[in-house]
Scaffold this active site. Structure first.
Site, PDB file in Angstrom:
ATOM      1  N   ASP A 150     -20.629   4.180  73.807  1.00  0.00           N
ATOM      2  CA  ASP A 150     -19.858   2.988  73.439  1.00  0.00           C
ATOM      3  C   ASP A 150     -20.768   1.759  73.520  1.00  0.00           C
ATOM      4  O   ASP A 150     -21.470   1.559  74.521  1.00  0.00           O
ATOM      5  CB  ASP A 150     -18.666   2.822  74.387  1.00  0.00           C
ATOM      6  CG  ASP A 150     -17.784   1.663  73.969  1.00  0.00           C
ATOM      7  OD1 ASP A 150     -17.222   1.713  72.863  1.00  0.00           O
ATOM      8  OD2 ASP A 150     -17.667   0.705  74.758  1.00  0.00           O
ATOM      9  N   ASP A 167     -20.745  -4.758  61.459  1.00  0.00           N
ATOM     10  CA  ASP A 167     -20.874  -3.553  60.635  1.00  0.00           C
ATOM     11  C   ASP A 167     -22.329  -3.097  60.544  1.00  0.00           C
ATOM     12  O   ASP A 167     -22.618  -1.898  60.568  1.00  0.00           O
ATOM     13  CB  ASP A 167     -20.333  -3.822  59.221  1.00  0.00           C
ATOM     14  CG  ASP A 167     -18.822  -4.003  59.213  1.00  0.00           C
ATOM     15  OD1 ASP A 167     -18.173  -3.637  60.211  1.00  0.00           O
ATOM     16  OD2 ASP A 167     -18.298  -4.513  58.201  1.00  0.00           O
ATOM     17  N   GLU A 193     -16.211   1.314  68.030  1.00  0.00           N
ATOM     18  CA  GLU A 193     -17.659   1.298  68.219  1.00  0.00           C
ATOM     19  C   GLU A 193     -18.132   2.477  69.074  1.00  0.00           C
ATOM     20  O   GLU A 193     -19.230   2.464  69.613  1.00  0.00           O
ATOM     21  CB  GLU A 193     -18.094  -0.011  68.877  1.00  0.00           C
ATOM     22  CG  GLU A 193     -17.618  -0.229  70.301  1.00  0.00           C
ATOM     23  CD  GLU A 193     -16.233  -0.853  70.390  1.00  0.00           C
ATOM     24  OE1 GLU A 193     -15.879  -1.332  71.472  1.00  0.00           O
ATOM     25  OE2 GLU A 193     -15.501  -0.848  69.367  1.00  0.00           O
TER      26      GLU A 193
END
Length: 299
Positions: A150, A167, A193
């Site tokens: 993460d 992004d 994410e």
């Protein structure tokens, strides 16, 4: 039928065969251009060489038979030549269409199992492969590990630099993981994410080493982001990693992922940018964490 007319028909059939064989080289060339080096490519090149020899044989027949009378019975040979050339052209054309269809289907299948943003596998493929690897590990008593990664403070990246930059970070993150893991590992997007790595034939100690290698790779990478056409800035980010290995107490593959998720929570709670691992021994239930600095993995 007069001899001169028969001879003309015979030569026309053979010449038409030359045209058909020459035309068959076009799809054959496309097939060869799409093949990787190997036995299959060599076989198709042999096909091309044989086709060229056939063309030379047809031309030699035309030269030899030019001006000679041909009876109706002898017309059988030119007819066979023509039909054989048409057969070769049809086979190569169908082979090319089949190859293109197979490639198109493969691309569509790849798109259906790939996350468009990160370039790794999507959740649908993850669920299928996770179940397959879990059942294989149980059946043959093989080690299996799962890593959850993460991005730390990803919301701050979006708030500070904007979602387009976020992004770019996710794409960069996916590429880093794909370039770091082993060929046998499966990288997929778990959500937001978070990425997940399924590591077959990997025990707890090996999973920690892989997790630490991924963490270090991300920490050391420098991402150059263009915020404006004429403005660039460097961006760094870190990840927290939770690792879990298969135990006798894991009744299904979801329990394995839940273990990695709890380990990830521990890594976040301990300060982020670190690896946390759930012990692979059934008798142990505690979590052990390793700090990012110094980078030292412990089981």
């Amino acid at each position: 039928m007069p001899y001169n007319v028969t001879a003309t028909v015979a030569l026309a059939l053979v010449l038409a065969g030359v045209v058909a064989l020459s035309a068959s080289l076009l799809p054959l060339r496309q097939i060869v251009s799409q093949l990787p080096a190997g036995k299959t490519l060599r076989t198709w090149r042999l096909q091309a060489a044989m086709t060229v020899l056939f063309i030379a044989g047809y031309v030699a027949y035309v030269v030899e038979a030019w001006g000679r009378p041909v009876d109706s019975f002898s017309l059988i040979v030119p007819v066979v030549f023509f039909l054989g050339a048409c057969f070769v052209w049809l086979n190569f054309t169908l082979a090319l269409r089949t190859a293109l269809d197979v490639r198109r289907i493969a691309l569509l299948e790849q798109e259906s199992i790939t996350d468009e943003l990160t370039g790794v596998y999507n959740r649908r493929y993850l669920q299928r492969r996770l179940l397959e690897e879990f059942e294989r590990a149980r059946r043959y008593d093989l080690p299996l590990s799962v890593l959850l990664l993460d991005i730390d403070h990803f919301k701050q990246i979006n708030d500070r630099h904007g979602h387009p930059t976020g992004d770019v970070v996710l794409r960069h993150f996916g590429a880093l993981c794909l370039n770091t893991v082993r060929a046998s590992d499966i990288v997929a997007r778990y959500g937001g994410e978070e990425l997940i790595v399924i590591a077959p034939h990997t025990n707890a100690a090996q999973a920690l080493l892989l997790a630490e290698r991924l963490r270090q790779k991300v920490e050391e990478a420098v991402l150059v982001v263009e915020s404006q056409p004429t403005r660039r800035h460097e961006l760094r980010f870190t990840v927290s990693v939770g690792a879990a290995s298969l135990t006798a107490n894991d009744s299904n593959c979801h329990a394995l992922v839940e273990g990695a998720d709890r380990a990830l929570y521990c890594a976040k709670a301990e300060g982020r940018n670190r690896v946390s691992a759930k012990s692979c021994l059934a008798a142990q239930t505690a979590f052990k964490t390793i700090a990012a600095r110094p980078a030292k993995a412990t089981a």
